[in-house]
Design a protein around this motif. Structure first.
Motif, PDB file in Angstrom:
ATOM      1  N   GLY A   1      -9.248   2.375 -10.475  1.00 46.31           N
ATOM      2  CA  GLY A   1      -9.291   1.052 -11.073  1.00 46.31           C
ATOM      3  C   GLY A   1      -8.073   0.699 -11.895  1.00 46.31           C
ATOM      4  O   GLY A   1      -7.793  -0.490 -12.116  1.00 46.31           O
ATOM      5  N   VAL A   2      -7.315   1.703 -12.367  1.00 42.43           N
ATOM      6  CA  VAL A   2      -6.129   1.397 -13.168  1.00 42.43           C
ATOM      7  C   VAL A   2      -5.059   0.710 -12.327  1.00 42.43           C
ATOM      8  O   VAL A   2      -4.122   0.114 -12.875  1.00 42.43           O
ATOM      9  CB  VAL A   2      -5.545   2.664 -13.819  1.00 42.43           C
ATOM     10  N   LEU A   3      -5.197   0.767 -10.996  1.00 39.02           N
ATOM     11  CA  LEU A   3      -4.225   0.088 -10.140  1.00 39.02           C
ATOM     12  C   LEU A   3      -4.312  -1.432 -10.282  1.00 39.02           C
ATOM     13  O   LEU A   3      -3.357  -2.136  -9.967  1.00 39.02           O
ATOM     14  CB  LEU A   3      -4.460   0.479  -8.677  1.00 39.02           C
ATOM     15  N   SER A   4      -5.451  -1.951 -10.763  1.00 43.00           N
ATOM     16  CA  SER A   4      -5.603  -3.395 -10.891  1.00 43.00           C
ATOM     17  C   SER A   4      -4.704  -3.996 -11.973  1.00 43.00           C
ATOM     18  O   SER A   4      -3.913  -4.908 -11.682  1.00 43.00           O
ATOM     19  CB  SER A   4      -7.079  -3.744 -11.154  1.00 43.00           C
ATOM     20  N   PRO A   5      -4.766  -3.529 -13.229  1.00 40.61           N
ATOM     21  CA  PRO A   5      -3.846  -4.096 -14.230  1.00 40.61           C
ATOM     22  C   PRO A   5      -2.381  -3.792 -13.935  1.00 40.61           C
ATOM     23  O   PRO A   5      -1.508  -4.603 -14.271  1.00 40.61           O
ATOM     24  CB  PRO A   5      -4.300  -3.447 -15.544  1.00 40.61           C
ATOM     25  N   VAL A   6      -2.109  -2.658 -13.308  1.00 40.93           N
ATOM     26  CA  VAL A   6      -0.724  -2.349 -12.938  1.00 40.93           C
ATOM     27  C   VAL A   6      -0.216  -3.351 -11.910  1.00 40.93           C
ATOM     28  O   VAL A   6       0.897  -3.876 -12.010  1.00 40.93           O
ATOM     29  CB  VAL A   6      -0.622  -0.904 -12.405  1.00 40.93           C
ATOM     30  N   THR A   7      -1.055  -3.647 -10.900  1.00 41.59           N
ATOM     31  CA  THR A   7      -0.674  -4.636  -9.890  1.00 41.59           C
ATOM     32  C   THR A   7      -0.483  -6.010 -10.512  1.00 41.59           C
ATOM     33  O   THR A   7       0.466  -6.737 -10.185  1.00 41.59           O
ATOM     34  CB  THR A   7      -1.748  -4.718  -8.792  1.00 41.59           C
ATOM     35  N   ALA A   8      -1.388  -6.388 -11.422  1.00 43.63           N
ATOM     36  CA  ALA A   8      -1.276  -7.689 -12.081  1.00 43.63           C
ATOM     37  C   ALA A   8       0.032  -7.802 -12.856  1.00 43.63           C
ATOM     38  O   ALA A   8       0.695  -8.849 -12.831  1.00 43.63           O
ATOM     39  CB  ALA A   8      -2.464  -7.895 -13.013  1.00 43.63           C
ATOM     40  N   ALA A   9       0.428  -6.728 -13.530  1.00 40.18           N
ATOM     41  CA  ALA A   9       1.675  -6.760 -14.295  1.00 40.18           C
ATOM     42  C   ALA A   9       2.884  -6.853 -13.372  1.00 40.18           C
ATOM     43  O   ALA A   9       3.837  -7.587 -13.658  1.00 40.18           O
ATOM     44  CB  ALA A   9       1.763  -5.514 -15.180  1.00 40.18           C
ATOM     45  N   VAL A  10       2.854  -6.122 -12.253  1.00 40.96           N
ATOM     46  CA  VAL A  10       3.962  -6.184 -11.301  1.00 40.96           C
ATOM     47  C   VAL A  10       4.093  -7.587 -10.721  1.00 40.96           C
ATOM     48  O   VAL A  10       5.196  -8.139 -10.610  1.00 40.96           O
ATOM     49  CB  VAL A  10       3.763  -5.140 -10.177  1.00 40.96           C
ATOM     50  N   LEU A  11       2.966  -8.195 -10.339  1.00 38.27           N
ATOM     51  CA  LEU A  11       3.001  -9.551  -9.790  1.00 38.27           C
ATOM     52  C   LEU A  11       3.456 -10.561 -10.838  1.00 38.27           C
ATOM     53  O   LEU A  11       4.136 -11.536 -10.513  1.00 38.27           O
ATOM     54  CB  LEU A  11       1.624  -9.932  -9.248  1.00 38.27           C
ATOM     55  N   GLY A  12       3.069 -10.335 -12.093  1.00 35.67           N
ATOM     56  CA  GLY A  12       3.556 -11.209 -13.150  1.00 35.67           C
ATOM     57  C   GLY A  12       5.066 -11.160 -13.274  1.00 35.67           C
ATOM     58  O   GLY A  12       5.731 -12.170 -13.544  1.00 35.67           O
ATOM     59  N   TRP A  13       5.623  -9.983 -13.054  1.00 34.09           N
ATOM     60  CA  TRP A  13       7.080  -9.817 -13.091  1.00 34.09           C
ATOM     61  C   TRP A  13       7.748 -10.425 -11.863  1.00 34.09           C
ATOM     62  O   TRP A  13       8.710 -11.181 -11.969  1.00 34.09           O
ATOM     63  CB  TRP A  13       7.397  -8.329 -13.209  1.00 34.09           C
ATOM     64  N   VAL A  14       7.213 -10.120 -10.667  1.00 36.82           N
ATOM     65  CA  VAL A  14       7.845 -10.553  -9.419  1.00 36.82           C
ATOM     66  C   VAL A  14       7.621 -12.036  -9.153  1.00 36.82           C
ATOM     67  O   VAL A  14       8.557 -12.775  -8.818  1.00 36.82           O
ATOM     68  CB  VAL A  14       7.314  -9.709  -8.238  1.00 36.82           C
TER      69      VAL A  14
END
Length: 304
Positions: free
Chosen positions: A250-263
């Motif tokens: 489940g920790v992949l969810s906030p990590v993905t959200a942060a990456v998409l926020g950057w990209v």
């Protein structure tokens, strides 16, 4: 890998990889919601994420849960969808700075605590340590200096995390009803949970609901990809993998959200966040490579 000892390693790896797709997809929800969906309609988004997806899966695998499993299906639907979604949105609206993500990252530790309290198994010390590592990583990724504390939002976040953790534990313990396809079980959970959220729409949603073409595309993404596909893969993993292992994904969810926020959104990415990515992913990966229980006897006790 965290799964029953008699399962082939290749099969475990495949199920783990498939289950990991779900939190990665869910990590796109923030970008989709803020960029495509009508504002101030969180419960409408929740219903459209769950109910149509459940009906679609039910059309693919028709049938009703057998006797003795209907209450269990309803309980799982409420824990995984009906209670979790509203609490998640309340927390997201009231906890700025990614604090809700940090509380959500407590899920592996909550699962360990519940497992020990209910005497459903003996999670390994290594899983506890990997859970702490993942929590630290998500904290570094998500929390900013501007984060503030809101009691209602914090309470909703904690209850939502406990609800999903309980759902994962019971999904693993109960499995799938006999002679029932897993997609059918997933369908009914989505239907029960989505239907339970419908009465909350007039309570929480505000303003006219007038989706644009982009909004319709966003709802389609939430329904078919974030709902039907993601939950099918997630519940398959929850029924097969150890609860702590699936929770660490489940920790992949906030990590993905942060990456998409950057990209996608051009949000700044600091050195601390980059370190957090590495730490969080390390905690998640370490949890998948760590035996979940101290012995096969303890594992048999956990799934009996």
């Amino acid at each position: 890998m965290t799964a029953p000892a008699n399962m082939p390693a290749v099969g475990v790896a495949g199920i783990t990889a498939a289950a990991a797709v779900a939190p990665i997809v869910w990590g796109t929800t923030y970008v989709v919601t803020t960029q495509l969906l009508p504002a101030a309609h969180p419960m409408t988004a929740s219903v459209l994420r769950a109910l149509p997806a459940g009906l679609l899966l039910l059309a693919m695998r028709p049938g009703i849960p057998p006797r003795g499993w209907r209450l269990r299906t309803a309980v799982l639907g409420m824990l995984n969808i009906g209670c979790f979604f509203p609490l998640l949105f309340i927390a997201a609206y009231r906890l700025p700075g990614g604090l809700a993500s940090v509380v959500g990252a407590l899920q592996p530790l909550i699962i360990i605590a519940l497992t020990l309290m209910l005497r459903w198994g003996r999670p390994s010390l290594a899983h506890l340590l990997w859970g702490i590592v993942a929590l630290i990583g998500v904290s570094l990724v998500s929390v900013t200096g501007g984060a503030s504390f809101d009691l209602l939002g914090f309470g909703a976040s904690v209850l939502g995390t406990v609800s999903m953790a309980s759902g994962i534990l019971l999904t693993r313990r109960w499995g799938t009803p006999p002679n029932t396809h897993p997609l059918n079980s997933t369908a009914w959970q989505l239907i029960v949970g989505g239907a339970a959220i419908v009465p909350l729409i007039p309570v929480f949603d505000r303003g006219p609901w007038d989706p644009t073409a982009g909004g319709l595309a966003g709802y389609a993404w939430l329904t078919f990809i974030g709902g039907a596909l993601a939950y099918s893969l997630w519940f398959q993993g929850a029924r097969t993998l150890a609860p702590t292992g699936i929770a660490l994904l489940g920790v992949l969810s906030p990590v993905t959200a942060a990456v998409l926020g950057w990209v996608v959104l051009g949000q700044a990415l600091t050195l601390v966040q980059i370190i957090g990515f590495v730490v969080a992913l390390g905690g998640s990966l370490g949890g998948q490579l760590t035996p979940a229980y101290r012995s096969r006897a303890a594992l048999r006790q956990a799934i009996s």
